[in-house]
Design a protein around this motif. Structure first.
Motif, PDB file in Angstrom:
ATOM      1  N   ALA A 129       0.861  -1.192   0.000  1.00 17.80           N
ATOM      2  CA  ALA A 129       0.000   0.000   0.000  1.00 17.80           C
ATOM      3  C   ALA A 129       0.893   1.236   0.000  1.00 17.80           C
ATOM      4  O   ALA A 129       2.069   1.163   0.362  1.00 17.80           O
ATOM      5  N   ARG A 130       0.311   2.360  -0.395  1.00 15.26           N
ATOM      6  CA  ARG A 130       1.056   3.622  -0.417  1.00 15.26           C
ATOM      7  C   ARG A 130       1.285   4.137   1.010  1.00 15.26           C
ATOM      8  O   ARG A 130       0.476   3.861   1.904  1.00 15.26           O
ATOM      9  N   PRO A 131       2.350   4.926   1.213  1.00 13.85           N
ATOM     10  CA  PRO A 131       2.618   5.459   2.553  1.00 13.85           C
ATOM     11  C   PRO A 131       1.450   6.221   3.169  1.00 13.85           C
ATOM     12  O   PRO A 131       1.201   6.102   4.371  1.00 13.85           O
ATOM     13  N   ASP A 132       0.695   6.995   2.386  1.00 12.81           N
ATOM     14  CA  ASP A 132      -0.419   7.755   2.966  1.00 12.81           C
ATOM     15  C   ASP A 132      -1.509   6.824   3.498  1.00 12.81           C
ATOM     16  O   ASP A 132      -2.122   7.109   4.535  1.00 12.81           O
ATOM     17  N   ASP A 133      -1.740   5.695   2.833  1.00 13.36           N
ATOM     18  CA  ASP A 133      -2.736   4.743   3.312  1.00 13.36           C
ATOM     19  C   ASP A 133      -2.231   4.031   4.570  1.00 13.36           C
ATOM     20  O   ASP A 133      -2.990   3.810   5.518  1.00 13.36           O
ATOM     21  N   VAL A 134      -0.940   3.696   4.594  1.00 16.50           N
ATOM     22  CA  VAL A 134      -0.365   3.061   5.781  1.00 16.50           C
ATOM     23  C   VAL A 134      -0.439   4.017   6.968  1.00 16.50           C
ATOM     24  O   VAL A 134      -0.849   3.637   8.070  1.00 16.50           O
ATOM     25  N   PHE A 135      -0.085   5.268   6.747  1.00 18.59           N
ATOM     26  CA  PHE A 135      -0.135   6.265   7.818  1.00 18.59           C
ATOM     27  C   PHE A 135      -1.559   6.403   8.358  1.00 18.59           C
ATOM     28  O   PHE A 135      -1.776   6.439   9.568  1.00 18.59           O
ATOM     29  N   ALA A 136      -2.535   6.456   7.449  1.00 18.60           N
ATOM     30  CA  ALA A 136      -3.936   6.563   7.873  1.00 18.60           C
ATOM     31  C   ALA A 136      -4.347   5.350   8.703  1.00 18.60           C
ATOM     32  O   ALA A 136      -5.092   5.484   9.683  1.00 18.60           O
ATOM     33  N   ALA A 137      -3.870   4.171   8.339  1.00 19.53           N
ATOM     34  CA  ALA A 137      -4.215   2.964   9.101  1.00 19.53           C
ATOM     35  C   ALA A 137      -3.646   3.024  10.521  1.00 19.53           C
ATOM     36  O   ALA A 137      -4.245   2.477  11.456  1.00 19.53           O
ATOM     37  N   TRP A 138      -2.514   3.698  10.703  1.00 23.82           N
ATOM     38  CA  TRP A 138      -1.904   3.855  12.029  1.00 23.82           C
ATOM     39  C   TRP A 138      -2.619   4.892  12.892  1.00 23.82           C
ATOM     40  O   TRP A 138      -2.459   4.891  14.110  1.00 23.82           O
ATOM     41  N   THR A 139      -3.362   5.803  12.280  1.00 28.86           N
ATOM     42  CA  THR A 139      -3.912   6.919  13.055  1.00 28.86           C
ATOM     43  C   THR A 139      -5.435   6.930  13.145  1.00 28.86           C
ATOM     44  O   THR A 139      -5.979   7.653  13.977  1.00 28.86           O
ATOM     45  N   ASP A 140      -6.125   6.172  12.320  1.00 28.12           N
ATOM     46  CA  ASP A 140      -7.592   6.130  12.343  1.00 28.12           C
ATOM     47  C   ASP A 140      -8.054   5.057  13.325  1.00 28.12           C
ATOM     48  O   ASP A 140      -7.751   3.880  13.137  1.00 28.12           O
ATOM     49  N   PRO A 141      -8.791   5.418  14.372  1.00 33.55           N
ATOM     50  CA  PRO A 141      -9.160   4.431  15.394  1.00 33.55           C
ATOM     51  C   PRO A 141     -10.007   3.279  14.860  1.00 33.55           C
ATOM     52  O   PRO A 141      -9.829   2.136  15.298  1.00 33.55           O
ATOM     53  N   ASP A 142     -10.894   3.540  13.907  1.00 32.34           N
ATOM     54  CA  ASP A 142     -11.702   2.453  13.357  1.00 32.34           C
ATOM     55  C   ASP A 142     -10.838   1.436  12.618  1.00 32.34           C
ATOM     56  O   ASP A 142     -11.063   0.228  12.710  1.00 32.34           O
ATOM     57  N   ARG A 143      -9.851   1.927  11.901  1.00 33.03           N
ATOM     58  CA  ARG A 143      -8.948   1.019  11.181  1.00 33.03           C
ATOM     59  C   ARG A 143      -8.023   0.291  12.157  1.00 33.03           C
ATOM     60  O   ARG A 143      -7.773  -0.900  11.997  1.00 33.03           O
ATOM     61  N   LEU A 144      -7.522   0.990  13.152  1.00 35.65           N
ATOM     62  CA  LEU A 144      -6.637   0.356  14.147  1.00 35.65           C
ATOM     63  C   LEU A 144      -7.303  -0.848  14.815  1.00 35.65           C
ATOM     64  O   LEU A 144      -6.657  -1.858  15.070  1.00 35.65           O
ATOM     65  N   ARG A 145      -8.592  -0.719  15.077  1.00 40.63           N
ATOM     66  CA  ARG A 145      -9.324  -1.810  15.743  1.00 40.63           C
ATOM     67  C   ARG A 145      -9.303  -3.083  14.906  1.00 40.63           C
ATOM     68  O   ARG A 145      -9.436  -4.178  15.440  1.00 40.63           O
ATOM     69  N   ARG A 146      -9.120  -2.956  13.595  1.00 44.12           N
ATOM     70  CA  ARG A 146      -9.164  -4.115  12.709  1.00 44.12           C
ATOM     71  C   ARG A 146      -7.840  -4.873  12.618  1.00 44.12           C
ATOM     72  O   ARG A 146      -7.838  -6.031  12.212  1.00 44.12           O
ATOM     73  N   TRP A 147      -6.713  -4.232  12.955  1.00 50.35           N
ATOM     74  CA  TRP A 147      -5.438  -4.910  12.726  1.00 50.35           C
ATOM     75  C   TRP A 147      -4.449  -4.859  13.897  1.00 50.35           C
ATOM     76  O   TRP A 147      -3.478  -5.616  13.905  1.00 50.35           O
ATOM     77  N   LEU A 148      -4.635  -4.023  14.888  1.00 47.74           N
ATOM     78  CA  LEU A 148      -3.639  -3.836  15.951  1.00 47.74           C
ATOM     79  C   LEU A 148      -3.801  -4.886  17.049  1.00 47.74           C
ATOM     80  O   LEU A 148      -4.002  -4.569  18.210  1.00 47.74           O
ATOM     81  N   MET A 149      -3.734  -6.147  16.660  1.00 50.05           N
ATOM     82  CA  MET A 149      -3.866  -7.241  17.618  1.00 50.05           C
ATOM     83  C   MET A 149      -2.855  -8.309  17.248  1.00 50.05           C
ATOM     84  O   MET A 149      -2.886  -8.827  16.137  1.00 50.05           O
ATOM     85  N   PRO A 150      -1.934  -8.645  18.157  1.00 55.14           N
ATOM     86  CA  PRO A 150      -0.878  -9.587  17.798  1.00 55.14           C
ATOM     87  C   PRO A 150      -1.290 -11.056  17.798  1.00 55.14           C
ATOM     88  O   PRO A 150      -0.544 -11.881  17.299  1.00 55.14           O
TER      89      PRO A 150
END
Length: 144
Positions: free
Chosen positions: A14-35
């Motif tokens: 993915a492009r850097p802007d999309d990756v950055f958004a995934a790190w800062t948007d709480p709805d998106r974080l809930r989908r992937w920030l789980m180890p």
């Protein structure tokens, strides 16, 4: 790398802007920030220098609440934030730096987690960030 630190790198599709958004948007974080098994039940972010964040991660073994403060917010290149979690840092503040740079059609991402108090925490953080980076790549691939 300094003592008490782990570094995880991964090339994301993915492009850097999309990756950055995934790190800062709480709805998106809930989908992937789980180890591992579990869910992120709550995520709140205020991605500006001095702004805070909070994640409540529900594991089969219990709850881990992560809190921190954004120190550097430089879209779409770099995020630096404190990280406090009983499971990762023993409740002490550590520092995470996420660096993003274009790499062909994707993004080279480096996660540097510093000030981890002991080898047991470093080992756990290394495994967790490796799993989280894989989850992020899968998230970006399915939502992009």
């Amino acid at each position: 790398m300094t003592d008490g630190a782990v570094r995880v790198t991964r090339t994301l599709r993915a492009r850097p802007d999309d990756v950055f958004a995934a790190w800062t948007d709480p709805d998106r974080l809930r989908r992937w920030l789980m180890p591992g098994p579990g869910t992120v039940a709550a995520a709140v972010t205020d991605p500006v220098p001095g702004g805070g964040f909070r994640f409540a991660k529900l594991f089969p073994s219990g709850v881990d609440e992560v809190t921190g403060e954004y120190l550097v917010v430089d879209p779409p290149h770099r995020l630096v934030f404190t990280w406090r979690s009983p499971g990762t840092t023993g409740g002490r503040d550590s520092v995470v730096t996420v660096t993003l740079r274009p790499d062909g059609d994707g993004t080279a991402m480096t996660i540097l987690h510093e000030r981890l108090p002991a080898e047991s925490f470093r080992s756990g953080a290394r495994g967790a960030w490796t799993a989280v980076a894989a989850n992020l790549d899968a998230h970006l691939t399915t939502t992009g």
